[in-house]
Design a protein around this motif. Structure first.
Motif, mmCIF file in Angstrom:
data_model
loop_
_atom_site.group_PDB
_atom_site.id
_atom_site.type_symbol
_atom_site.label_atom_id
_atom_site.label_comp_id
_atom_site.label_asym_id
_atom_site.label_seq_id
_atom_site.Cartn_x
_atom_site.Cartn_y
_atom_site.Cartn_z
ATOM 1 N N LYS A 67 0.937 -1.202 -0.131
ATOM 2 C CA LYS A 67 0.131 0.095 -0.103
ATOM 3 C C LYS A 67 0.770 1.310 0.072
ATOM 4 O O LYS A 67 1.694 1.317 0.869
ATOM 5 C CB LYS A 67 -0.856 0.164 1.271
ATOM 6 N N ASP A 68 0.662 2.349 -0.827
ATOM 7 C CA ASP A 68 1.265 3.399 -0.907
ATOM 8 C C ASP A 68 2.759 3.360 -1.054
ATOM 9 O O ASP A 68 3.488 3.676 -0.403
ATOM 10 C CB ASP A 68 1.168 4.265 0.468
ATOM 11 N N MET A 69 3.216 2.524 -2.306
ATOM 12 C CA MET A 69 4.611 2.125 -2.565
ATOM 13 C C MET A 69 4.461 3.005 -3.744
ATOM 14 O O MET A 69 3.878 3.030 -4.963
ATOM 15 C CB MET A 69 4.764 0.792 -2.842
ATOM 16 N N ASN A 70 5.663 3.941 -3.892
ATOM 17 C CA ASN A 70 6.254 4.583 -5.082
ATOM 18 C C ASN A 70 7.631 3.937 -5.656
ATOM 19 O O ASN A 70 8.549 3.662 -5.009
ATOM 20 C CB ASN A 70 6.294 6.044 -4.954
ATOM 21 N N TYR A 71 7.789 3.645 -7.032
ATOM 22 C CA TYR A 71 9.101 3.137 -7.398
ATOM 23 C C TYR A 71 9.412 4.121 -9.016
ATOM 24 O O TYR A 71 8.709 4.131 -9.737
ATOM 25 C CB TYR A 71 8.643 1.488 -8.018
ATOM 26 N N THR A 72 10.693 4.609 -8.571
ATOM 27 C CA THR A 72 10.730 5.508 -9.726
ATOM 28 C C THR A 72 12.389 5.451 -10.036
ATOM 29 O O THR A 72 12.938 4.945 -9.322
ATOM 30 C CB THR A 72 10.455 7.140 -9.237
ATOM 31 N N ASN A 73 12.643 5.930 -11.213
ATOM 32 C CA ASN A 73 13.939 6.078 -11.580
ATOM 33 C C ASN A 73 14.936 4.566 -11.440
ATOM 34 O O ASN A 73 15.795 4.458 -10.629
ATOM 35 C CB ASN A 73 15.011 7.004 -10.910
ATOM 36 N N PRO A 74 14.293 3.586 -12.190
ATOM 37 C CA PRO A 74 14.967 2.430 -12.010
ATOM 38 C C PRO A 74 16.359 2.291 -12.405
ATOM 39 O O PRO A 74 16.828 3.001 -13.261
ATOM 40 C CB PRO A 74 14.084 1.538 -13.090
ATOM 41 N N MET A 75 17.148 1.508 -11.657
ATOM 42 C CA MET A 75 18.609 1.448 -11.644
ATOM 43 C C MET A 75 18.878 0.979 -12.990
ATOM 44 O O MET A 75 18.482 0.054 -13.472
ATOM 45 C CB MET A 75 19.135 0.492 -10.582
ATOM 46 N N GLN A 76 19.663 1.418 -13.395
ATOM 47 C CA GLN A 76 20.334 1.173 -15.028
ATOM 48 C C GLN A 76 21.859 0.814 -14.783
ATOM 49 O O GLN A 76 22.528 1.111 -14.027
ATOM 50 C CB GLN A 76 20.411 2.482 -15.949
ATOM 51 N N PRO A 77 22.259 0.094 -15.745
ATOM 52 C CA PRO A 77 23.764 -0.426 -15.796
ATOM 53 C C PRO A 77 24.781 0.730 -15.763
ATOM 54 O O PRO A 77 24.389 1.852 -16.360
ATOM 55 C CB PRO A 77 24.023 -1.159 -17.036
ATOM 56 N N PRO A 78 25.962 0.602 -15.294
ATOM 57 C CA PRO A 78 26.544 -0.675 -14.794
ATOM 58 C C PRO A 78 26.331 -0.818 -13.258
ATOM 59 O O PRO A 78 27.108 -1.476 -12.903
ATOM 60 C CB PRO A 78 27.986 -0.391 -15.132
ATOM 61 N N TYR A 79 25.232 -0.284 -12.757
ATOM 62 C CA TYR A 79 25.350 -0.319 -11.177
ATOM 63 C C TYR A 79 24.545 -1.586 -10.684
ATOM 64 O O TYR A 79 24.638 -1.751 -9.464
ATOM 65 C CB TYR A 79 24.601 1.054 -10.784
ATOM 66 N N SER A 80 23.547 -2.279 -11.429
ATOM 67 C CA SER A 80 23.094 -3.105 -11.023
ATOM 68 C C SER A 80 23.771 -4.473 -11.373
ATOM 69 O O SER A 80 24.600 -4.514 -11.805
ATOM 70 C CB SER A 80 21.378 -3.276 -11.670
ATOM 71 N N HIS A 81 22.904 -5.611 -10.923
ATOM 72 C CA HIS A 81 23.800 -6.983 -10.931
ATOM 73 C C HIS A 81 23.539 -7.558 -12.458
ATOM 74 O O HIS A 81 24.313 -8.708 -12.452
ATOM 75 C CB HIS A 81 23.368 -7.883 -9.814
ATOM 76 N N ARG A 82 23.024 -7.233 -13.330
ATOM 77 C CA ARG A 82 22.913 -7.957 -14.424
ATOM 78 C C ARG A 82 22.515 -6.943 -15.648
ATOM 79 O O ARG A 82 22.066 -5.836 -15.365
ATOM 80 C CB ARG A 82 21.759 -9.054 -14.477
ATOM 81 N N ASN A 83 22.825 -7.259 -16.933
ATOM 82 C CA ASN A 83 22.748 -6.320 -18.135
ATOM 83 C C ASN A 83 21.022 -6.565 -18.630
ATOM 84 O O ASN A 83 20.659 -5.581 -19.048
ATOM 85 C CB ASN A 83 23.847 -6.578 -18.932
ATOM 86 N N GLU A 84 20.549 -7.748 -18.211
ATOM 87 C CA GLU A 84 19.279 -8.121 -18.818
ATOM 88 C C GLU A 84 18.469 -7.754 -17.329
ATOM 89 O O GLU A 84 18.133 -8.499 -16.542
ATOM 90 C CB GLU A 84 19.128 -9.511 -19.013
ATOM 91 N N HIS A 85 17.883 -6.414 -17.417
ATOM 92 C CA HIS A 85 17.051 -6.085 -16.181
ATOM 93 C C HIS A 85 15.785 -6.598 -16.045
ATOM 94 O O HIS A 85 15.236 -6.596 -17.016
ATOM 95 C CB HIS A 85 17.413 -4.576 -16.049
ATOM 96 N N VAL A 86 15.456 -7.095 -14.826
ATOM 97 C CA VAL A 86 14.090 -7.163 -14.560
ATOM 98 C C VAL A 86 13.520 -6.223 -13.524
ATOM 99 O O VAL A 86 13.693 -6.359 -12.477
ATOM 100 C CB VAL A 86 13.845 -8.802 -14.114
ATOM 101 N N HIS A 87 13.117 -4.955 -14.049
ATOM 102 C CA HIS A 87 12.571 -3.916 -13.061
ATOM 103 C C HIS A 87 11.459 -4.283 -12.722
ATOM 104 O O HIS A 87 10.794 -4.002 -11.607
ATOM 105 C CB HIS A 87 12.623 -2.600 -13.834
#
Length: 422
Positions: free
Chosen positions: A261-281
């Motif tokens: 409830k009342d969750m906001n998800y913005t500006n998904p993390m992009q490479p090279p900072y996350s753990h994989r190149n094929e992102h599953v946001h």
């Protein structure tokens, strides 16, 4: 026995051999992961640690992945009651930072936990604990920030986490790295999750846990790779035999009664900072494939009774083909990087019951051929008990290799989209 410690600043020595290895229970975690603590308490009551700084000096082991139980946690308690940790800072641990094991009645308040130096630096990891309050804390972790675990036949009930800031190279909130006994009655309220390389909210049962009665309320995520991941798997891992030498029974879990409830998800993390190149946001809810139920208990092990209310997701979109539905985590390590791509551009839902949406909004920042919400092998029935198997083998997956035309996908039932609050 009761004890109290007040610190101005304590600095750990450079040798792990300073700390005696202990195995207080026959749990998977005590034998495979834990073993040493810079501060260690066992079978104590009214343990109070207040004030000051405890520096684990973990920089000396930067990038070290030597056997986990060679490296000490900063605070490790086992079989204790009434643990209070308040107004303290714990820095640069050589391993997991704050770890109560089979400890009940825990308050962790106004604590800074900072260890962004190497893998396996989890922040706060209650292991088979009950009655836990974590509030007004900042957790900056090299691994998962808050990660309740279960490696023994001891339930983990009643946790309240509120007013915290979480940053992590892996997951913000994660239940289920080890998932033997049940996790029930957890509430996460007023949580800021940012700069997280894997998942913001992860609910994972692969060793038999029932995960039940989970509430996430007023959660803000920014620069996070995956918004939410819930999965039921079958890793086949068992706890060690009991004192009588008898092997433990294999179990399969389920996830039920989850409110976001009342969750906001913005500006998904992009490479090279996350753990994989094929992102599953995207949000992924994947129950257990019935074909992978090898204990033949005649029940489905699904994700049931989930409500998303006032949830805003900002997704990158941009897909030009539609991946097939994920076959689940199977026997793999529980992480969203092992689930495959998302069939929907906001949500993928499979082997679930009664997943509902109220007052939600999803925004795709780029054109995308996928459905907004992709569902397969689901019902709209509310579930109160684990149900008899609905599918002997499940429905066939859509081919992921060639992509599938949008009109060929199973369509979700119409869901009202109310935008007036945004």
């Amino acid at each position: 026995m009761s004890c109290k410690a007040n610190f101005c600043e304590a600095l750990d020595g450079l040798s792990e051999n300073l700390y005696k290895k202990v195995i207080p229970t026959n749990s998977y975690n005590t034998n495979e992961h834990l073993g040493r603590g810079i501060i260690y308490c066992q079978e104590a009551e009214k343990v109070r640690i207040t004030g000051g700084v405890i520096n684990g000096n973990g920089f000396y082991n930067f990038n070290s992945n030597d056997p986990a139980n060679h490296r000490p946690c900063i605070l490790y308690t086992a079989l204790c009651r009434d643990l209070y940790v308040e107004n303290a800072s714990m820095l640069q641990s050589p391993y997991w930072i704050l770890v109560p094991l089979e400890t009940d009645n825990i308050t962790i308040r106004n604590v800074n936990v900072i260890a962004h130096v190497a893998p396996n630096r989890d922040g706060i990891d209650p292991v088979n604990c009950n009655n836990v309050t974590i509030e007004n804390c900042c957790v900056f972790a090299g691994d998962d920030a808050i990660c309740p675990k279960s490696g023994n036949d001891v339930p983990s009930h009643n946790m309240d986490v509120r007013n915290c800031v979480l940053q992590s190279c892996c997951n913000g909130i994660k239940l289920g790295t080890d998932s033997r006994d049940d996790f029930k009655n957890y509430t996460f309220t007023d949580i800021c999750i940012k700069n997280v390389g894997l998942t913001g909210n992860a609910l994972e049962t692969t060793d038999g846990s029932a995960i039940e009665n989970m509430t996430f309320k007023r959660i803000d995520m920014i620069d996070v790779d995956n918004a939410m991941f819930a999965v039921v798997g079958n890793r086949g891992r068992l706890p060690l035999p009991g004192e009588d030498g008898q092997a433990k029974q294999k179990l399969l879990g389920y996830i039920r009664n989850v409110t976001v409830k009342d969750m906001n998800y913005t500006n998904p993390m992009q490479p090279p900072y996350s753990h994989r190149n094929e992102h599953v946001h995207e949000v992924m809810l994947i129950g257990l494939d019935p074909a992978k139920n090898n204990i033949q208990d005649g029940k489905d092990h699904r994700i049931s009774n989930v409500l998303f209310q006032n949830v805003y997701l900002e997704m990158p979109g941009g897909k030009t083909s539609v991946p097939g539905f994920s076959g689940g985590i199977g026997g793999g390590y529980p992480e969203h990087t092992g689930i495959g791509e998302s069939t929907g551009w906001a949500y993928t839902i499979r082997w679930t019951d009664n997943v509902q949406f109220e007052h939600y909004r999803n925004v795709s920042m780029n054109p995308d051929v996928r459905q907004e919400i992709a569902r397969a092998d689901y019902t709209d029935e509310e579930i109160s008990e684990p149900i008899e198997a609905l599918y002997a083998l499940g429905r066939p997956d859509i081919s992921a290799s060639l992509g599938t035309a949008e009109e060929d996908l199973p369509l979700p039932k119409a869901i009202p989209v109310l935008l007036e609050n945004y």
